[in-house]
Design a protein around this motif. Structure first.
Motif, short mmCIF file in Angstrom:
data_model
loop_
_atom_site.label_atom_id
_atom_site.label_comp_id
_atom_site.label_asym_id
_atom_site.label_seq_id
_atom_site.Cartn_x
_atom_site.Cartn_y
_atom_site.Cartn_z
N GLN A 34 81.57 53.63 81.29
CA GLN A 34 81.43 53.19 79.90
C GLN A 34 81.18 51.68 79.87
OE1 GLN A 34 81.46 55.10 77.15
NE2 GLN A 34 81.45 53.49 75.62
N GLN A 35 81.96 50.94 80.64
CA GLN A 35 81.82 49.48 80.66
C GLN A 35 80.43 49.06 81.16
OE1 GLN A 35 83.73 46.96 79.56
NE2 GLN A 35 82.15 45.55 80.25
N VAL A 36 79.99 49.66 82.26
CA VAL A 36 78.73 49.24 82.87
C VAL A 36 77.51 49.75 82.11
CG1 VAL A 36 77.30 49.44 84.96
CG2 VAL A 36 79.74 48.90 85.16
N PHE A 37 77.45 51.05 81.84
CA PHE A 37 76.22 51.64 81.31
C PHE A 37 76.09 51.56 79.79
CE2 PHE A 37 76.87 54.01 85.35
CZ PHE A 37 75.86 53.38 86.04
N VAL A 38 77.22 51.49 79.07
CA VAL A 38 77.17 51.41 77.61
C VAL A 38 77.34 49.98 77.14
CG1 VAL A 38 78.21 52.22 75.44
CG2 VAL A 38 77.99 53.79 77.39
N THR A 39 78.44 49.33 77.55
CA THR A 39 78.73 47.98 77.05
C THR A 39 77.86 46.91 77.70
OG1 THR A 39 81.01 48.67 76.65
CG2 THR A 39 80.58 46.30 76.71
N GLU A 40 77.81 46.90 79.02
CA GLU A 40 77.11 45.83 79.73
C GLU A 40 75.59 46.01 79.72
OE1 GLU A 40 76.75 44.48 84.37
OE2 GLU A 40 78.75 45.04 83.66
N GLN A 41 75.11 47.16 80.18
CA GLN A 41 73.67 47.36 80.33
C GLN A 41 73.00 47.96 79.09
OE1 GLN A 41 73.04 49.65 83.91
NE2 GLN A 41 73.80 48.01 85.23
N ARG A 42 73.77 48.51 78.21
CA ARG A 42 73.27 49.11 76.96
C ARG A 42 72.20 50.19 77.20
NH1 ARG A 42 75.20 45.69 72.71
NH2 ARG A 42 75.90 43.71 73.58
N LEU A 43 72.40 50.97 78.27
CA LEU A 43 71.48 52.07 78.55
C LEU A 43 71.76 53.27 77.64
CD1 LEU A 43 71.33 51.99 82.45
CD2 LEU A 43 69.61 51.19 80.83
N PHE A 44 73.00 53.37 77.17
CA PHE A 44 73.41 54.46 76.29
C PHE A 44 74.11 53.85 75.08
CE2 PHE A 44 73.49 55.89 80.68
CZ PHE A 44 72.72 57.04 80.62
N VAL A 45 74.11 54.58 73.97
CA VAL A 45 74.69 54.04 72.74
C VAL A 45 76.19 54.26 72.68
CG1 VAL A 45 74.65 54.17 70.23
CG2 VAL A 45 72.52 54.32 71.51
N ASP A 46 76.65 55.50 72.74
CA ASP A 46 78.08 55.79 72.58
C ASP A 46 78.79 56.07 73.90
OD1 ASP A 46 78.06 55.56 69.76
OD2 ASP A 46 77.19 57.57 69.62
N HIS A 47 78.14 56.82 74.77
CA HIS A 47 78.73 57.20 76.06
C HIS A 47 77.60 57.64 76.99
CE1 HIS A 47 78.06 61.48 75.32
NE2 HIS A 47 78.46 61.24 74.07
#
Length: 179
Positions: free
Chosen positions: A33-46
């Motif tokens: 969640q931290q890397v792919f959603v928050t940091e990289q913004r590859l996904f919106v919610d999860h």
């Protein structure tokens, strides 16, 4: 989650193994969640998808007094077809990337684990900035693709460089690189 302070304590030794304990699986989910959603913004919610229920989660654990303490890296593997395996969602906590080996050790465990289960091909979609690391680890790029709006390379591992591991839960230790 670890502090992002530059002088934060970084364990000198890590356990690299299959996530079997509930706290390890929760830690891997938080890190993704931290890397792919928050940091990289590859996904919106999860970043959860249909692969999660069938995947084997692997983790890098920091240690404290020799005991597992915190999930600081993760990857998941799954068999997509007989003998055909994929590694996905490789992530290392931002304050542990300077350790320098966690991603490579997770890759080693991922491919070796699949090799121990009859893997004939091991694939991954690798973010372009990480292709050089994978090439150093005996991977070959097949083609460039765009996933989740970001450029990736479809890559395959050279299986002879990854001896079979039959029990990924036993895992192995890795030491941090000295500064």
């Amino acid at each position: 989650m670890s502090s992002l302070h530059p002088d934060a304590f970084i364990s000198p030794e890590f356990l690299i193994r299959e996530a079997r304990e509930p706290w390890e699986m929760r830690g891997a989910a938080r890190l993704r969640q931290q890397v792919f959603v928050t940091e990289q913004r590859l996904f919106v919610d999860h970043d959860r998808d249909d692969v999660d229920p069938i995947a084997t989660p692997l983790v890098a654990l920091s240690t404290l007094a020799g005991e597992p303490a915190e999930v600081v890296g993760c990857v998941r593997i799954h068999q997509a077809a007989p003998g055909i395996w994929w590694g996905t969602r490789l992530a290392v906590a931002s304050d542990h990337r300077r350790v320098g080996r966690l991603g490579a050790e997770l890759i080693r465990l991922a491919v070796s684990t699949a090799n121990g289960q009859g893997c004939t091909e091991f694939h991954a979609h690798v973010q372009i900035q990480n292709v050089a690391l994978f090439e150093k680890l005996h991977w070959t790029a097949l083609e460039e693709v765009t996933l989740h709006g970001a450029p990736h390379a479809h890559m395959t591992a050279s299986l002879p460089h990854y001896p079979a591991i039959r029990d990924p839960g036993a895992g192995f230790t890795a030491r941090a690189r000295r500064p």
